[in-house]
Design an enzyme around this catalytic site. Structure first.
Site, PDB file in Angstrom:
ATOM      1  CE1 TYR A   1     -45.034 -29.653 -58.719  1.00  0.00           C
ATOM      2  CE2 TYR A   1     -47.396 -29.837 -59.986  1.00  0.00           C
ATOM      3  CZ  TYR A   1     -45.866 -30.236 -60.125  1.00  0.00           C
ATOM      4  OH  TYR A   1     -45.486 -32.203 -61.320  1.00  0.00           O
TER       5      TYR A   1
ATOM      6  CE  LYS B   1     -39.158 -43.430 -52.400  1.00  0.00           C
ATOM      7  NZ  LYS B   1     -39.468 -44.094 -53.585  1.00  0.00           N
TER       8      LYS B   1
ATOM      9  CG  ASP C   1     -41.244 -45.978 -55.858  1.00  0.00           C
ATOM     10  OD1 ASP C   1     -41.074 -46.210 -55.013  1.00  0.00           O
ATOM     11  OD2 ASP C   1     -39.499 -46.661 -55.842  1.00  0.00           O
TER      12      ASP C   1
ATOM     13  CG  ASP D   1     -48.755 -32.284 -63.176  1.00  0.00           C
ATOM     14  OD1 ASP D   1     -48.872 -32.493 -63.660  1.00  0.00           O
ATOM     15  OD2 ASP D   1     -47.978 -31.744 -62.977  1.00  0.00           O
TER      16      ASP D   1
ATOM     17  CG  ASP E   1     -48.885 -36.133 -67.811  1.00  0.00           C
ATOM     18  OD1 ASP E   1     -50.222 -35.235 -67.860  1.00  0.00           O
ATOM     19  OD2 ASP E   1     -48.714 -35.677 -68.644  1.00  0.00           O
TER      20      ASP E   1
END
Ligand code: NAD
Length: 332
Positions: A123, A170, A203, A227, A231
């Site tokens: 971002y 990751k 993941d 982010d 959620d």
């Protein structure tokens, strides 16, 4: 002593949930002075800017910011996210999101605190098209930003008697960017021998969050992973409308719910204001009004336990106003 709060009502359901929260704070008689700042898509449509430089300076001088969601539409060229702007302007590098089971949650024993790096990563806004058919986005990770979010998470763990910190990455694929985050995490973790550290690939973390969420305690990650995973975690506590967040830097603080502008229900009077109210409890604690924060938190818990006055996202049929009235009943 009265504290000055910049209030951004925001877009979509923002004004409904911000007004609901201010009404509850008024009943609590907290000595707060509000400075209303107009920011977001509506202002951009009217004036061509989503927030002015003067307003940013006013915000900088306030003791805290209480913010409704602000829309960042995909299709509007030239519109930069006010959320990202505010986080960078106030250097709010830690986005802390709280996932605690409540009486309505499908899972009964969750108490996860998620630290999301808030200023860089994917971002960073460094994107370009070298060719019409090729688009590039730079994932900027710095040791400085990694270290301070990791320190914030580990210090929180120690100060709040937490058992474990899970570092999400990751690094097997993103060897440089996540590699640097991971190296920094290993170095920071060495200074906190009392805290168990777990390293988890993003993941696999997404899977484990659904499969065995109770195994998580404090989680820390980079911006976009945080982010998305938060959620996902919101579904575990029952509704995205219930999850509070703080955006903290070293000098400033902003409090908001994690959900967005929810245009699909805006203006219908059925938005769940509890995520923002819970965020307001964190603001009260930050400002030193611990007792008032406890009263509000208990009132919210009582209303959820009774389970009679609930907005549709929680399976009820009550309006935002009815829910506010119910909360106020339990404030005295
Ligand atoms: P959203 O969070 O607004 O909505 C997702 C779903 O959750 C919708 O079905 C919505 O009705 C429901 N929901 C969200 N909050 C709720 C509440 N308080 N009560 C009841 N139901 C609720 O996500 P979106 O639709 O992807 O985003 C809409 C806009 O919000 C976008 O422009 C996005 O950029 C913006 N956004 C802003 C913030 C922020 O200001 N921090 C965060 C996320 C998204």
């Amino acid at each position: 002593m009265s504290r000055k709060i910049a209030v951004i009502r925001g877009d979509g359901i923002g004004p409904e949930i911000v007004d609901a929260t201010l009404e509850v704070l008024d009943h609590l008689e907290v000595p707060l002075e509000y400075v209303f700042i107009d920011a977001g898509l509506a202002r951009w449509k009217r004036e061509g800017v989503p927030i002015s430089d003067e307003d940013l300076e006013i915000i900088r001088k306030c003791d805290a910011v209480l913010k409704g969601p602000i829309a960042t539409p995909v299709e509007r060229k030239g519109y930069r996210s006010v959320n990202v702007l505010l986080r960078r302007f106030l250097d709010l590098y830690a986005n802390i999101r709280f996932f605690k089971s409540n009486p309505l949650s499908p899972m009964g024993n969750l108490d996860i605190v998620f630290f999301r790096e808030n200023t860089e990563g994917l971002y960073s806004g460094v994107e370009f098209r070298p060719l019409p058919e090729v688009a590039i986005s730079l994932r900027v990770i710095t040791e400085h930003a990694s270290r301070r979010i990791l320190l914030k998470a580990f210090r929180y763990a120690v100060e709040n008697n937490r058992r474990k910190v899970t570092v999400v990455h990751k690094a097997n694929i993103l060897r440089e960017t996540c590699g640097l985050f991971l190296e920094t995490a290993e170095e920071v973790a060495r200074n906190f021998p009392q805290i168990e550290v777990e390293y988890s690939i993003v993941d696999a973390t997404a899977y484990k969050l659904i499969k065995n969420p109770e195994n998580f305690d404090v989680i820390v990650s980079t911006n976009m992973f945080g982010d998305i995973l938060t959620d996902e975690a919101a579904a575990l506590v029952g509704s995205i409308g219930l999850v509070p967040a703080c955006n903290l830097g070293d000098e400033h603080a902003m409090f908001e719910a994690i959900h967005g502008a929810a245009f699909d229900i805006a203006g219908k009077g059925i938005a769940n204001p509890l995520g923002l109210m819970m965020s307001a409890t964190h603001m009260l604690k930050y400002l030193g009004f611990q007792e008032k924060a406890n009263i509000l938190e208990n009132a919210i818990w009582r209303v959820l336990s009774i389970g009679k006055v609930l907005t549709p996202d929680l399976g009820g049929s009550s309006t935002t106003r009815e829910l506010v009235k119910e909360i106020i009943k339990f404030l005295d």
